[in-house]
Design an enzyme around this catalytic site. Structure first.
Site, mmCIF file in Angstrom:
data_model
loop_
_atom_site.group_PDB
_atom_site.id
_atom_site.type_symbol
_atom_site.label_atom_id
_atom_site.label_comp_id
_atom_site.label_asym_id
_atom_site.label_seq_id
_atom_site.Cartn_x
_atom_site.Cartn_y
_atom_site.Cartn_z
ATOM 1 N N ARG A 78 102.321 46.887 -36.297
ATOM 2 C CA ARG A 78 102.526 46.239 -37.597
ATOM 3 C C ARG A 78 103.384 44.990 -37.437
ATOM 4 N NH1 ARG A 78 104.925 50.254 -41.867
ATOM 5 N NH2 ARG A 78 102.835 51.152 -41.869
ATOM 6 N N ARG A 147 112.618 47.356 -43.934
ATOM 7 C CA ARG A 147 111.246 46.983 -43.557
ATOM 8 C C ARG A 147 110.923 45.561 -44.034
ATOM 9 N NH1 ARG A 147 107.985 51.491 -42.902
ATOM 10 N NH2 ARG A 147 109.208 53.223 -42.107
ATOM 11 N N LYS A 213 113.544 55.069 -44.016
ATOM 12 C CA LYS A 213 113.136 53.681 -44.257
ATOM 13 C C LYS A 213 113.826 53.114 -45.497
ATOM 14 C CE LYS A 213 108.886 55.388 -44.714
ATOM 15 N NZ LYS A 213 107.430 55.481 -44.896
ATOM 16 N N LYS A 215 113.275 49.886 -48.277
ATOM 17 C CA LYS A 215 112.329 48.826 -48.677
ATOM 18 C C LYS A 215 112.923 47.916 -49.743
ATOM 19 C CE LYS A 215 108.253 51.402 -47.379
ATOM 20 N NZ LYS A 215 106.983 52.011 -47.808
ATOM 21 N N CYS A 434 94.620 53.062 -49.169
ATOM 22 C CA CYS A 434 95.347 53.088 -47.890
ATOM 23 C C CYS A 434 94.351 53.338 -46.750
ATOM 24 C CB CYS A 434 96.398 54.190 -47.933
ATOM 25 S SG CYS A 434 95.679 55.836 -47.811
ATOM 26 N N CYS A 440 95.175 57.357 -39.696
ATOM 27 C CA CYS A 440 96.451 57.901 -40.163
ATOM 28 C C CYS A 440 96.555 59.393 -39.859
ATOM 29 C CB CYS A 440 96.619 57.670 -41.661
ATOM 30 S SG CYS A 440 98.199 58.335 -42.219
ATOM 31 N N CYS A 479 96.713 60.912 -48.972
ATOM 32 C CA CYS A 479 97.717 61.985 -49.026
ATOM 33 C C CYS A 479 98.778 61.564 -50.031
ATOM 34 C CB CYS A 479 98.317 62.231 -47.627
ATOM 35 S SG CYS A 479 99.708 61.165 -47.210
ATOM 36 N N CYS A 483 101.055 55.363 -50.051
ATOM 37 C CA CYS A 483 101.067 54.047 -49.408
ATOM 38 C C CYS A 483 100.352 52.955 -50.216
ATOM 39 C CB CYS A 483 100.469 54.145 -48.010
ATOM 40 S SG CYS A 483 101.442 55.215 -46.926
HETATM 41 FE FE1 SRM Z 1 102.997 54.074 -45.758
HETATM 42 C C1 SRM Z 1 103.621 56.561 -43.594
HETATM 43 C C2 SRM Z 1 100.412 53.086 -43.922
HETATM 44 C C3 SRM Z 1 102.933 51.217 -47.534
HETATM 45 C C4 SRM Z 1 104.975 55.520 -48.170
HETATM 46 N N1 SRM Z 1 102.206 54.688 -44.002
HETATM 47 C C5 SRM Z 1 102.636 55.722 -43.233
HETATM 48 C C6 SRM Z 1 101.898 55.753 -41.877
HETATM 49 C C7 SRM Z 1 102.703 54.956 -40.903
HETATM 50 C C8 SRM Z 1 101.530 57.154 -41.366
HETATM 51 C C9 SRM Z 1 102.488 57.869 -40.445
HETATM 52 O O1 SRM Z 1 103.689 57.957 -40.730
HETATM 53 O O2 SRM Z 1 101.993 58.382 -39.449
HETATM 54 C C10 SRM Z 1 100.616 55.034 -42.314
HETATM 55 C C11 SRM Z 1 99.838 54.324 -41.188
HETATM 56 C C12 SRM Z 1 98.351 54.459 -41.451
HETATM 57 C C13 SRM Z 1 97.486 53.643 -40.573
HETATM 58 O O3 SRM Z 1 96.587 54.223 -39.934
HETATM 59 O O4 SRM Z 1 97.627 52.440 -40.542
HETATM 60 C C14 SRM Z 1 101.095 54.200 -43.458
HETATM 61 N N2 SRM Z 1 101.962 52.420 -45.641
HETATM 62 C C15 SRM Z 1 100.855 52.236 -44.885
HETATM 63 C C16 SRM Z 1 100.150 50.939 -45.241
HETATM 64 C C17 SRM Z 1 99.479 50.265 -44.054
HETATM 65 C C18 SRM Z 1 99.150 51.249 -46.363
HETATM 66 C C19 SRM Z 1 98.236 50.133 -46.793
HETATM 67 O O5 SRM Z 1 97.200 50.486 -47.361
HETATM 68 O O6 SRM Z 1 98.520 48.957 -46.638
HETATM 69 C C20 SRM Z 1 101.334 50.169 -45.847
HETATM 70 C C21 SRM Z 1 102.133 49.418 -44.831
HETATM 71 C C22 SRM Z 1 103.266 48.687 -45.458
HETATM 72 C C23 SRM Z 1 103.983 47.747 -44.545
HETATM 73 O O7 SRM Z 1 103.416 46.719 -44.197
HETATM 74 O O8 SRM Z 1 105.135 48.030 -44.219
HETATM 75 C C24 SRM Z 1 102.163 51.330 -46.399
HETATM 76 N N3 SRM Z 1 103.868 53.452 -47.490
HETATM 77 C C25 SRM Z 1 103.603 52.274 -48.116
HETATM 78 C C26 SRM Z 1 104.088 52.314 -49.470
HETATM 79 C C27 SRM Z 1 103.903 51.219 -50.512
HETATM 80 C C28 SRM Z 1 105.030 50.235 -50.555
HETATM 81 O O9 SRM Z 1 105.968 50.318 -49.757
HETATM 82 O O10 SRM Z 1 104.991 49.377 -51.428
HETATM 83 C C29 SRM Z 1 104.659 53.555 -49.647
HETATM 84 C C30 SRM Z 1 105.264 54.110 -50.971
HETATM 85 C C31 SRM Z 1 106.597 53.554 -51.250
HETATM 86 C C32 SRM Z 1 107.649 54.337 -50.528
HETATM 87 O O11 SRM Z 1 108.010 53.971 -49.425
HETATM 88 O O12 SRM Z 1 108.096 55.362 -51.059
HETATM 89 C C33 SRM Z 1 104.529 54.264 -48.395
HETATM 90 N N4 SRM Z 1 104.158 55.750 -45.831
HETATM 91 C C34 SRM Z 1 104.834 56.202 -46.927
HETATM 92 C C35 SRM Z 1 105.403 57.485 -46.633
HETATM 93 C C36 SRM Z 1 106.260 58.345 -47.596
HETATM 94 C C37 SRM Z 1 107.686 58.020 -47.437
HETATM 95 C C38 SRM Z 1 108.574 58.954 -48.199
HETATM 96 O O13 SRM Z 1 109.620 58.527 -48.687
HETATM 97 O O14 SRM Z 1 108.275 60.141 -48.302
HETATM 98 C C39 SRM Z 1 105.005 57.800 -45.312
HETATM 99 C C40 SRM Z 1 105.335 59.084 -44.528
HETATM 100 C C41 SRM Z 1 106.670 59.025 -43.890
HETATM 101 O O15 SRM Z 1 107.359 58.014 -43.870
HETATM 102 O O16 SRM Z 1 107.042 60.090 -43.385
HETATM 103 C C42 SRM Z 1 104.223 56.698 -44.842
HETATM 104 FE FE1 SF4 Z 2 98.304 57.864 -44.429
HETATM 105 FE FE2 SF4 Z 2 98.979 59.119 -46.641
HETATM 106 FE FE3 SF4 Z 2 99.849 56.651 -46.226
HETATM 107 FE FE4 SF4 Z 2 97.325 57.018 -46.765
HETATM 108 S S1 SF4 Z 2 99.029 57.506 -48.151
HETATM 109 S S2 SF4 Z 2 98.141 55.755 -45.103
HETATM 110 S S3 SF4 Z 2 96.902 58.965 -45.799
HETATM 111 S S4 SF4 Z 2 100.402 58.398 -45.025
#
Ligand code: SRM
Ligand code: SF4
Length: 571
Positions: A78, A147, A213, A215, A434, A440, A479, A483
């Site tokens: 990333r 981030r 994390k 944000k 996502c 993922c 899930c 994201c």
């Molecule tokens: Fe996310 C984890 C993709 C924005 C909440 N996110 C992941 C992972 C890295 C999976 C993992 O931990 O193994 C995903 C990688 C998937 C892949 O194959 O690429 C992933 N998140 C993404 C992206 C690529 C989704 C997208 O459609 O663009 C976004 C990348 C953002 C970036 O450039 O940094 C992405 N993730 C978000 C957002 C939205 C936002 O930030 O505006 C959220 C919700 C806001 C938040 O943070 O609460 C988000 N991602 C999560 C979470 C839940 C965190 C939590 O507090 O519980 C995880 C799981 C974790 O961290 O354990 C996660």
């Molecule tokens: Fe993976 Fe769940 Fe984030 Fe989708 S919402 S990219 S399935 S961690």
């Protein structure tokens, strides 16, 4: 600084790993030297801080197991791009790297970053070094740190938009850790072998970095493209007669949750105060310190700042922030309701040049049988020098375009089969999904790969009730981690178990209200049919000017469910 780990709680394994890692180095240099396709679990957890995740191709996992083969491992990488602003040269460098080291796609994320998928372990360091040669970085794109800082991507040449971008870039730089581990591991060939390096002091983060994390997002009342309230720290810039008077500050947003674990939940950030134009970085540092000192370091599911805010209340948070700042935090100022501007299509920048907002399906820039989107964008960026800006809605704005290049640019996109915003329904324009399967590791269901058919079937249902032109946001995730921010839009479709999704409604288009769960397990092919009675009710019963999300909220779950069962009985 107070203790980084509360003495009463047993720190999680990741906490112990961070503390022992000598500033995020661990034994990563040895692990690279060892070759192979994978890293150890500790390596996996430390690599996140450097912007990369080990993944495997989930599509082929079962078949490979049957054949006695190991999983097809590769890395997601990333790139951290504050405000999503790239130069044409940087974009072209990333585009070339997609072929050289990754799976020939680039993916614009919901946080204005670019992700590569499919990078092999043996190529990881060269790939990351090449990204740095384009004056970009992957440092802290993931991990328990600040981030990518996001903001409105609109390339409007107005002081307020230029200030937003400058603020995002300044925060991004000011809040990086002091550790030189990233540079040693990926950029400095001589230092790679030096396993004796000690950790640098980390004045902001402390030796264990943050519990989770962190944000940050910036916005304006008239431009909440970044969904600021979904962030740990949000700043909304307030102007009076074109003069920046300061920022309303909100803390404690975050969307991740776990199905059936009531202790975890999505939460929008609470407005806690107002700071002057020169106090933004200090306010962010105070919120980071709050997370560092009070976040849960024993249970990573409850470790986000949002739980500190929810558990202790806004007044307590204001008091702690004031202590860190060294002055009493002023109360938040009144501001207009947040709005979500349209950024796709052609727009004037205000300096004689134009931008074109190009919709990307789930942010994926790829060449497919239907459209050669990646090729078209490469040609345009190369030929016209357009500087891309990535949006938090997974789209791309081609900026700095001269008036007389507009027809040629559109012709190139059309010739490559690219669908332009004006050819799309509002639902399709605003839909997010996502990545989910196959990359993922946390995905329970599909998301990106079912986005197009899901949007088409929901669009057809809307059209049957005369709602085809209605601005409704649809967000699909594989899930409950959220994201694609499914709980902050009108409709959220959240992976529950293979083939089934939880259905959320009642948020709003502007990202100011959380949605609520209406149904727990809806079969993928029943989602449009389940929503249709709600569309029928909306068409017939909406108040003047009422949008779909607020309509659902006004009716409430019980009445909405009645509408659905009445339709089922009639069928
Ligand atoms: Fe996310 C984890 C993709 C924005 C909440 N996110 C992941 C992972 C890295 C999976 C993992 O931990 O193994 C995903 C990688 C998937 C892949 O194959 O690429 C992933 N998140 C993404 C992206 C690529 C989704 C997208 O459609 O663009 C976004 C990348 C953002 C970036 O450039 O940094 C992405 N993730 C978000 C957002 C939205 C936002 O930030 O505006 C959220 C919700 C806001 C938040 O943070 O609460 C988000 N991602 C999560 C979470 C839940 C965190 C939590 O507090 O519980 C995880 C799981 C974790 O961290 O354990 C996660
Ligand atoms: Fe993976 Fe769940 Fe984030 Fe989708 S919402 S990219 S399935 S961690």
């Amino acid at each position: 600084m107070t203790e980084t780990i509360p003495p009463t709680a047993k720190p999680s394994g990741v906490e112990r790993l961070k503390l022992a890692s000598r500033g995020l180095r661990g034994d990563l240099a040895e692990q690279f030297a060892a070759g192979g396709t994978q890293v150890t679990e500790d390596g996996y957890n430390l690599l996140k801080f450097h912007g990369t995740y080990e993944q495997h191709d989930r599509d082929s996992a079962t078949e490979r197991k049957q054949q006695g083969l190991e999983k097809a491992y590769s890395f997601m990488v990333r790139v951290r791009i504050p405000g999503g602003a790239l130069t044409a040269a940087q974009y072209l460098a990333l585009d070339a790297l997609a072929d050289r080291y990754a799976n020939a796609t680039l993916r614009v994320t919901t946080r204005q970053a670019i992700q590569f998928h499919g990078v092999l372990k043996g190529d990881l360091r060269a790939h990351i070094a090449a990204i740095n040669h384009a004056l970009l970085t992957t440092q802290c794109a993931c991990g328990d740190v600040v981030r990518n800082v996001i903001t409105s991507p609109a390339p409007r040449r107005t002081p307020r938009h230029q200030r937003l971008l400058a603020d995002a870039q300044a925060l991004s730089t000011a809040l990086l850790p002091a550790s030189r581990a990233y540079h040693e591991l990926f950029l400095d060939a001589a230092a790679q072998a030096d396993l004796g390096t000690e950790a640098e002091p980390e004045p902001l983060y402390g030796p264990a970095y943050l519990p989770r994390k962190f944000k940050i997002a910036l916005g304006l009342p008239e431009d909440n493209t970044a969904d600021v309230l979904a962030n740990d720290f949000a700043a909304i810039a307030l102007y009076e007669a074109n003069r920046l008077v300061g920022y309303n500050i909100a803390v404690g947003g975050g969307l991740g949750m776990t199905h059936n674990k009531a202790a975890t939940y999505p939460r929008l950030a609470s407005l806690v105060g107002f700071v002057g134009p020169d106090q933004l970085i200090a306010a962010a540092q105070a919120a980071i310190a709050l997370h560092r000192d009070h976040g849960n370091r024993a249970d990573r599911r409850r470790a986000r700042l949002k739980y500190v805010v929810e558990d202790n209340g806004v007044e307590w948070v204001r008091a702690r922030l004031s202590e860190h700042l060294g002055f009493a935090l002023a109360p938040p100022r009144l501001m207009p309701h947040l709005a979500m501007p349209e950024l796709l299509g052609w727009h004037r920048q205000g300096d004689g040049l134009f931008w074109l907002g190009v919709p990307l399906p789930s942010g994926r820039i790829a060449d497919t049988d239907e459209a050669k989107l990646r090729t078209a964008l490469r040609i345009i960026v190369e030929r016209f020098g357009a500087d891309p800006v990535l949006t938090p809605q997974q789209d791309l704005l081609l900026s700095n375009v001269a008036a007389d290049a507009r027809d040629d640019i559109e012709a190139i996109l059309r010739a490559h089969g690219v669908t332009l915003a004006e050819q799309m329904t509002p639902l399709a324009r605003w839909a997010l999904a996502c990545p989910a399967l196959p990359t993922c590791g946390l995905a329970l269901t599909e998301a990106e790969r079912v986005r197009a058919p899901m949007v088409a079937s929901i669009d057809a249902a809307l059209a049957r009730h005369g709602l085809g032109e209605e601005r409704i946001s649809l967000r699909i995730t594989g899930c409950p981690n959220g994201c694609a921010r499914p709980y902050a839009g009108d409709i959220g479709i959240v992976g529950r178990m293979p083939g089934f999704y939880a259905l959320y409604v009642g948020g709003d288009f502007e990202g100011t209200v959380l949605s609520f769960k209406l149904l727990d397990k809806v079969a993928e092919d029943q989602i449009a049919a389940t929503l249709e009675p709600l569309f029928a009710a909306f068409a017939g019963q909406r108040l003047d000017g009422e949008a779909f999300g607020p309509f659902c909220r006004r009716l409430g779950a019980e009445r909405l469910l009645d509408e659905i069962s009445a339709k089922r009985q009639a069928a």
